[in-house]
Write a protein that holds these residues in place. Sequence first.
Motif, PDB file in Angstrom:
ATOM      1  N   LYS A  49       3.926  -0.027   4.147  1.00 16.28           N
ATOM      2  CA  LYS A  49       2.607  -0.468   4.596  1.00 16.28           C
ATOM      3  C   LYS A  49       2.101  -1.534   3.648  1.00 16.28           C
ATOM      4  O   LYS A  49       2.235  -1.397   2.428  1.00 16.28           O
ATOM      5  N   LEU A 107      -1.171  -4.605   3.084  1.00 17.66           N
ATOM      6  CA  LEU A 107      -2.468  -5.081   3.518  1.00 17.66           C
ATOM      7  C   LEU A 107      -2.474  -6.598   3.382  1.00 17.66           C
ATOM      8  O   LEU A 107      -2.138  -7.132   2.326  1.00 17.66           O
ATOM      9  N   GLN A 116      -9.218  -8.513   6.628  1.00 18.06           N
ATOM     10  CA  GLN A 116      -8.057  -7.744   6.207  1.00 18.06           C
ATOM     11  C   GLN A 116      -7.356  -7.162   7.409  1.00 18.06           C
ATOM     12  O   GLN A 116      -7.959  -6.988   8.468  1.00 18.06           O
ATOM     13  N   ARG A 117      -6.121  -6.884   7.231  1.00 16.44           N
ATOM     14  CA  ARG A 117      -5.392  -6.204   8.298  1.00 16.44           C
ATOM     15  C   ARG A 117      -4.221  -5.445   7.686  1.00 16.44           C
ATOM     16  O   ARG A 117      -3.535  -5.940   6.802  1.00 16.44           O
ATOM     17  N   MET A 118      -4.029  -4.243   8.191  1.00 17.27           N
ATOM     18  CA  MET A 118      -2.922  -3.477   7.676  1.00 17.27           C
ATOM     19  C   MET A 118      -1.702  -3.786   8.532  1.00 17.27           C
ATOM     20  O   MET A 118      -1.818  -3.929   9.742  1.00 17.27           O
ATOM     21  N   ILE A 173      -8.988  -4.258  -4.053  1.00 16.36           N
ATOM     22  CA  ILE A 173      -8.259  -3.556  -3.007  1.00 16.36           C
ATOM     23  C   ILE A 173      -7.934  -2.150  -3.483  1.00 16.36           C
ATOM     24  O   ILE A 173      -7.380  -1.966  -4.572  1.00 16.36           O
ATOM     25  N   LEU A 174      -8.292  -1.188  -2.673  1.00 16.78           N
ATOM     26  CA  LEU A 174      -8.084   0.201  -3.070  1.00 16.78           C
ATOM     27  C   LEU A 174      -6.885   0.788  -2.343  1.00 16.78           C
ATOM     28  O   LEU A 174      -6.449   0.274  -1.316  1.00 16.78           O
ATOM     29  N   SER A 175      -6.398   1.870  -2.896  1.00 18.76           N
ATOM     30  CA  SER A 175      -5.190   2.467  -2.330  1.00 18.76           C
ATOM     31  C   SER A 175      -5.419   2.987  -0.916  1.00 18.76           C
ATOM     32  O   SER A 175      -4.489   3.182  -0.154  1.00 18.76           O
ATOM     33  N   THR A 176      -6.669   3.203  -0.560  1.00 17.90           N
ATOM     34  CA  THR A 176      -6.931   3.674   0.792  1.00 17.90           C
ATOM     35  C   THR A 176      -6.829   2.534   1.794  1.00 17.90           C
ATOM     36  O   THR A 176      -6.883   2.759   2.993  1.00 17.90           O
ATOM     37  N   GLY A 177      -6.725   1.335   1.289  1.00 17.06           N
ATOM     38  CA  GLY A 177      -6.659   0.199   2.195  1.00 17.06           C
ATOM     39  C   GLY A 177      -8.025  -0.434   2.371  1.00 17.06           C
ATOM     40  O   GLY A 177      -8.203  -1.383   3.119  1.00 17.06           O
ATOM     41  N   GLU A 227     -14.857   2.223  13.156  1.00 15.15           N
ATOM     42  CA  GLU A 227     -15.776   1.902  14.250  1.00 15.15           C
ATOM     43  C   GLU A 227     -15.246   2.415  15.580  1.00 15.15           C
ATOM     44  O   GLU A 227     -15.978   2.996  16.374  1.00 15.15           O
ATOM     45  N   SER A 252      -4.972   0.856  14.163  1.00 19.13           N
ATOM     46  CA  SER A 252      -5.203   1.145  12.752  1.00 19.13           C
ATOM     47  C   SER A 252      -4.981  -0.052  11.849  1.00 19.13           C
ATOM     48  O   SER A 252      -4.641   0.095  10.697  1.00 19.13           O
ATOM     49  N   ASP A 253      -5.138  -1.255  12.360  1.00 16.48           N
ATOM     50  CA  ASP A 253      -4.883  -2.398  11.512  1.00 16.48           C
ATOM     51  C   ASP A 253      -5.947  -2.582  10.448  1.00 16.48           C
ATOM     52  O   ASP A 253      -5.658  -2.697   9.283  1.00 16.48           O
ATOM     53  N   ASP A 254      -7.165  -2.578  10.883  1.00 18.32           N
ATOM     54  CA  ASP A 254      -8.223  -2.810   9.917  1.00 18.32           C
ATOM     55  C   ASP A 254      -9.003  -1.523   9.683  1.00 18.32           C
ATOM     56  O   ASP A 254      -9.414  -0.847  10.599  1.00 18.32           O
ATOM     57  N   HIS A 255      -9.154  -1.255   8.419  1.00 17.17           N
ATOM     58  CA  HIS A 255      -9.799  -0.018   8.020  1.00 17.17           C
ATOM     59  C   HIS A 255     -11.157   0.160   8.688  1.00 17.17           C
ATOM     60  O   HIS A 255     -11.424   1.137   9.376  1.00 17.17           O
ATOM     61  N   GLY A 264      -0.854   6.375   7.149  1.00 19.20           N
ATOM     62  CA  GLY A 264      -0.907   4.952   6.760  1.00 19.20           C
ATOM     63  C   GLY A 264      -0.776   4.749   5.266  1.00 19.20           C
ATOM     64  O   GLY A 264      -0.913   5.618   4.460  1.00 19.20           O
ATOM     65  N   LEU A 320       0.819  -1.214   0.000  1.00 18.91           N
ATOM     66  CA  LEU A 320       0.000   0.000   0.000  1.00 18.91           C
ATOM     67  C   LEU A 320       0.850   1.260   0.000  1.00 18.91           C
ATOM     68  O   LEU A 320       0.638   2.176  -0.774  1.00 18.91           O
ATOM     69  N   VAL A 369     -11.128  -2.656   1.358  1.00 19.88           N
ATOM     70  CA  VAL A 369     -11.273  -3.879   0.588  1.00 19.88           C
ATOM     71  C   VAL A 369     -12.749  -4.113   0.302  1.00 19.88           C
ATOM     72  O   VAL A 369     -13.558  -4.136   1.211  1.00 19.88           O
TER      73      VAL A 369
END
Lengths: 343, 343
Positions: A147, A149, A161-163, B153-157, B109, B101-104, B343, A143, B159
């Motif tokens: 970074k 994903l 998913q997980r970053m 998968i998008l560049s923002t992370g 949330e 910040s692991d999962d978008h 990120g 990413l 999915v």
Amino acid sequence: MPDTNTRRLQVLRAIVEDYVHTREPVGSKALVERHNLEVSPATIRNDMAQLEEDGLIAAPHTSAGRIPTDLGYRLFVDRISEVRPLTRAERRAMEILAETSDDHEAMLEQTVRLLAMLTNQVAVIQHPQHSSAKIRHIDVVLLGAQKALVILILSTGKVEQRMVTLAEPAAEEDLHRIGQKLSEQLHNRSASALPIPMDTLISSVEPALRATMAVVANAVTSILESGRVDRIIMAGTANLARSGGDLGPAIGPILEALEEQVVLLRLLHEMQQDQRGLSVRIGQETSHESLQETAVVAAEYASGESGRGAKLGVVGPTRMDYGATMSAVRAMARYLSRILSEG
Amino acid sequence: MPDTNTRRLQVLRAIVEDYVHTREPVGSKALVERHNLEVSPATIRNDMAQLEEDGLIAAPHTSAGRIPTDLGYRLFVDRISEVRPLTRAERRAMEILAETSDDHEAMLEQTVRLLAMLTNQVAVIQHPQHSSAKIRHIDVVLLGAQKALVILILSTGKVEQRMVTLAEPAAEEDLHRIGQKLSEQLHNRSASALPIPMDTLISSVEPALRATMAVVANAVTSILESGRVDRIIMAGTANLARSGGDLGPAIGPILEALEEQVVLLRLLHEMQQDQRGLSVRIGQETSHESLQETAVVAAEYASGESGRGAKLGVVGPTRMDYGATMSAVRAMARYLSRILSEG
DNA sequence: GTTAGCACTCGACGTTTTCGACTGCTAATT
DNA sequence: AATTAGCAGTCGAAAACGTCGAGTGCTAAC
């Protein structure tokens, strides 16, 4: 001529039904009028006295009618209630669901929303458990500079998913290779089978990539672990308030309890399905302070490959139409199971 | 000695603050006592009469104090309110976010839940828009005989996924190749750039796979399209009820309006940020029946690569602590922007 | 086991009264 | 012109009161 005991149950049923319907304590006279029990109010009074002694009904105050106690509802649910079959319209609504089955998450949301509408209550659904799912594919995508994903696809169609932040910069191809290795080695492994063989995985790539592999594999573990914590989707909270200001000021705490998913999850978990494929908790049976005046009706649905199914259900005031609610919940659970196992 | 006009504003501020604090109409006497305006109640009464004439405050009934009107709040927000800086504890709470910040999705949330806690109100957050995102990777995974999962998968992370039913059975490798082709050809393409070049895509694979490619490419289009429909995550609905039974019976319709995401989305969309980076809608300004007694405070956050940012905010009773709420919302928006752009 | 009759209880509801918080006005003051 | 004290007047909230009637439990008769 029915014997005394059966009539008493009839009376209980009549009380529950009337009370659910009118929201007012019901007295002996109204009872004989509305239902055609062919006896006089006085007789009913005797029965009611007995029912009260048995703890099935209670009088809010001296000069009022009776209302069912939690125990009364319980008896009603277990022995008297009749499951009301779904209407044609309700069936149709469910069938539309099948067409939305494109996205896993979206479908669950649809389902729960529909259930809320059908029952006019708060509906909840548990995410299917990972446990029975198998790993289908793993992907690692770059990413940013460091970074990446990590994407995990399960046989149920769920995507997690997980970053991750890499220890050192990596090339896109390298990540891709790591993904492939992971996919190969973990393919068809049950998602609940932990720990994953870290050593084997790490040594399966050339030394330069090992640090990165370690990071990624850790992320996979972390995803699988967090998959055990199940989540809940909810809909129809507005119904809580709309239910005639009935729950009154208690609505705040109830909402809190619902937002606090843990409470509900524990409760759902504890509930055992009966032979009808349903489980009901009424009032104190929820053993949760703020749910004293609510009842929970739940059923299991099978999440694709059998395994311990997750649950769905509704939460509403103890004074609810159990017949309708129970049939809606059950139908929904069955229907959802069918859709999921087809897909 | 302040001139008459400035004092009048002081009075308005005092009224708003007291009313927010006590939830009771405030009278001239209480006013001079609690705030050290160095004049007599009578003087204040004159000012109040003027303020009332200007439509900034109103009296619920003859023998009661005054409460601010929507207009009064508006003036207060625009000209008088002081932004209360965050407390140390609040800052800390936000910093913990960064670690999650692991999962978008999970982070959004968390964010919204935190905002709800900080403000003691209902918090909402819009999903970041796809528009500015670029396609990073596309994956196609076989799930069942003729079922496959298309993953974007998008560049923002972010999915996105969609399940598709294939026209004919396909091998795992074939699907994988299709995924590769798609990835290659659409890589770095803006997610909002539609339509995608179907013909080129289809002809890029051997004839036997073309039907399948078509199905998959359609799914991609469908995902990109649905990405424009933004969604909202919400938290803290219990705060609506807990706010002292304050909104009273209106809470039902409010909940409904909130569940009806469309309403809120339109509203958020309309709201223009002012120079402070905030936008506020008070009472009727929401131009929505059931939100008459609520106010919305929102701010934009940048979703990674700039682009039109999505919004986050809170919904609460018009009688809210605007100072605190506004600063919390703004801080949250800034913080989230920072995390996302890192990120 | 049912039923009619009856005395009794007690909350819901409408009325009345009291109480006091505010206001707006006027007239005096600065 | 702005401020203030004083005062009469308004009106809702809360309390006190009475009435009404739904509903009960009991007893005695069927």
